[in-house]
Design an enzyme around this catalytic site. Structure first.
Site, PDB file in Angstrom:
ATOM      1  N   ASP A 274     -42.451  -3.668  51.751  1.00 14.13           N
ATOM      2  CA  ASP A 274     -43.489  -2.999  51.819  1.00 14.13           C
ATOM      3  C   ASP A 274     -44.610  -2.840  50.435  1.00 14.13           C
ATOM      4  OD1 ASP A 274     -46.173  -2.935  52.869  1.00 14.13           O
ATOM      5  OD2 ASP A 274     -45.894  -2.137  54.661  1.00 14.13           O
ATOM      6  N   GLU A 472     -54.843   0.999  58.227  1.00 17.91           N
ATOM      7  CA  GLU A 472     -53.345   1.813  57.126  1.00 17.91           C
ATOM      8  C   GLU A 472     -53.666   3.659  58.595  1.00 17.91           C
ATOM      9  OE1 GLU A 472     -50.502   1.021  55.313  1.00 17.91           O
ATOM     10  OE2 GLU A 472     -52.120  -1.260  54.744  1.00 17.91           O
TER      11      GLU A 472
END
Length: 608
Positions: A274, A472
């Site tokens: 990521d 997020e």
């Protein structure tokens, strides 16, 4: 599809190419830079294997021509062949998680939580096919989707990226998405990247990037399960997860990355990190590089410090702290995916079959998105069968989300944390625009001041409430006794959308301005239909009590007209909750464990 990566013809081509590669060229293939931090010349100079546009990283006018110009330039740089560089096509990646959501004018589908409520695998397949066409129209090869998280706590700011609270539906969806995105590949498909490996939906208190403190049995049965379906369908890339499993970061977890995924599950594609995912493995970035590579990550998403990564990894190989065998394994996996996907036989992006395709954002694609909205809506309450509405009724439409396509779309749309307003959504419709197209006597009130309205003037009110966009950690909810921290909540009329891990404070109601609006209308004796725009199930007890009808619309995307289709009875409701709906906050439930307000599978229909 999975055996494709092991075909003898691909192995031979990879062997021949790797025999010509220098260490610098191999390390370059393991590196993914963000377009804002690297030029096409950098791609050639450092032999980069991939470039991405992060959420909100938009070329020029953010239209198809701008994207094709950008993807062409990076592709062309990667295909230069001279004494210092081998021609290896790079992968261009984006977060296309609910349509090609970065690109202005794209068809934006409901976020995953809504698609889970639809429980329609054929619909999912068609959405993936549309996404493939619209992504290919911009010259992009690779999408960081689907998210196969099985979210367990709606306090998590990424809950809307999860289809369901249990893995069964996600298992079914996984193969449909992979097949829909890949198509026949051969240069005419988009490479899917399943994420995030593994346990991101299981973190304690729903903390983004937190710790999944669970047993192997629970991790395997609930959270690994969807990946098995995706790998069987031919998924060729997997993204590592920011979270930890029982205290150990997944980005450095050799057992999960190599022993389980690559060896036990026989995954022959490649693992990508990521964004800056290895930064959290160690305080010393030099040591983090070795830890991530040795754990089994093959390609590293490094938006800014990619040159430092290349330098450090080269030193590690020379010193023996990263064996050359690990480098060769990573590069073999990356090149195998590039050969299997047909990239080596594809022309420049602007000359490919789907480039600048006329179907981009067209009505045929939007009709599928509109269908997805209809099927995703869940009717929670319909007192006295007030719905469906009559088209000639005098309807008051209000609420902060009534005419705001940005709020409908939520996070990961145009920008990382989403946007507000309608300006950047060509061809899209808000909830209000959908209603006004059907009901000639409907009126819109944009502010929350309803002091002057009267039951004499309005037969019914449609109040569209809910969350502001977030993504997020910025969307995480933190509850502590009676205090709730949640993305976009207002205090004294102010919204703070910059602070991580919850934006501001509210008492009980996450958005008290919404409840006040509902109460003020209800107190005037006007029946009201409440439409909740949200990325998750929320505490709605008070709002529900004051409403005559209540609809969970999730984050429906660009086609708000799908909501009005349901309001006026053009179609019957079929959406069913894929998450249980809480009656109490987490803190309150610990004190007094209660049944949910609505269980998984709940959803009303119009009575004939």
């Amino acid at each position: 599809m999975q055996p494709l990566l092991s075909q003898p013809s691909i192995k031979e081509q990879v062997d021949e190419l790797m025999s010509k590669m220098t260490l610098a060229q191999k390390i370059g293939q393991m590196t993914q830079a963000e377009r804002l931090s690297c030029t096409p010349d950098d791609v050639r100079k450092y032999h980069l294997g991939s470039v991405l546009s992060g959420a909100g990283s938009l070329p020029e006018n953010n239209d198809l021509n701008s994207w094709l110009k950008t993807t062409d330039s990076y592709w062309q740089a990667s295909m230069v062949s001279d004494e210092n560089h081998l021609a290896i096509p790079l992968l261009y990646g984006v977060d296309a998680i609910h349509g090609h959501n970065n690109l202005k004018g794209a068809t934006i589908f409901p976020h995953n939580i809504g698609l889970g409520a639809a429980a329609d695998a054929d619909l999912i397949a068609r959405i993936a096919q549309v996404t493939r066409k619209e992504v290919l129209a911009s010259g992009v090869d690779w999408v960081f989707a689907p998210n196969l998280a099985v979210a367990q706590n709606i306090q998590w700011g990424r809950s809307y990226e999860s289809y369901a609270q249990t893995p069964e539906l996600i298992n079914q969806y996984a193969s449909e998405i992979i097949n829909g995105l890949h198509g026949k590949l051969a240069g005419e498909g988009v490479i899917a990247c399943v994420k995030h490996w593994v346990g991101d939906g299981a973190t304690t208190h729903g903390i983004d990037q937190g710790d999944a403190n669970i047993s192997w049995q629970e991790l395997n049965n609930t959270h690994i399960s969807p990946y098995i379906s995706a790998l069987k369908a031919g998924a060729m890339t997997v993204m590592a997860s920011f979270n930890s499993w029982n205290g150990n970061k997944c980005h450095g977890h050799k057992y999960l990355l190599t022993d389980v995924l690559k060896q036990q599950l026989n995954f022959s594609g490649f693992i990508v990190s990521d964004m800056n995912g290895i930064d959290y493995l160690c305080d010393d970035f030099y040591l983090s590089v070795a830890q991530g590579v040795n754990a089994g990550i093959d390609m590293f998403m490094l938006p800014e410090n990619w040159q430092q990564f290349i330098h450090h990894l080269h030193n590690h190989v020379e010193l023996g702290t990263v064996p050359i065998s690990r480098i060769n394994d990573a590069v073999r996996r990356i090149l195998s995916v590039k050969f299997a996907s047909g990239l080596f036989n594809s022309p420049r992006p602007s000359e490919r079959i789907w480039a600048n395709d006329v179907s981009f954002g067209a009505s045929a694609h939007r009709n599928i998105a509109r269908e997805a909205v209809r099927k995703s809506l869940v009717l929670l309450k319909n007192k006295k069968n007030i719905l469906p509405l009559k088209k000639q009724a005098r309807i008051l439409v209000t609420g902060k989300n009534a005419d705001n396509i940005g709020h409908q779309c939520g996070g990961f749309t145009i920008d990382w944390q989403g946007v507000s307003g309608n300006d950047q959504f060509e061809g899209a419709t808000s909830v209000w625009q959908g209603i006004s197209a059907i009901a000639p006597n409907a009126v819109l009130r944009r502010d929350n001041d309803v002091s002057a309205i009267s039951a004499k003037d309005h037969d019914i009110a449609v109040v569209v409430i809910g969350e502001y966009p977030y993504a997020e950690g910025h969307g995480d909810i933190r509850d502590c006794e009676n205090l709730i921290i949640e993305a976009g909540s207002q205090i004294n009329g102010q919204v703070n959308i910059s602070a991580p891990y919850g934006n501001s404070l509210a008492l009980k109601q996450l958005h008290p301005e919404d409840y006040l609006l509902i109460k003020n209308i209800s107190d005037k004796g006007i029946p009201l239909v409440v439409i909740l725009i949200s990325g998750r199930t929320l505490i709605i007890n008070d709002e529900l009590d004051k409403s005559t009808a209540f609809i969970a619309a999730w984050l429906p995307g660009s086609e708000g007209q799908g909501v009005s289709d349901m309001l006026f009875g053009e179609f019957n409701f079929q959406g069913k909750l894929s998450f249980s709906w809480p009656k109490k906050t987490s803190t309150e439930k610990k004190k007094n464990n209660t049944k949910p307000l609505f269980p998984i599978g709940y959803g009303l229909r119009y009575k004939k």
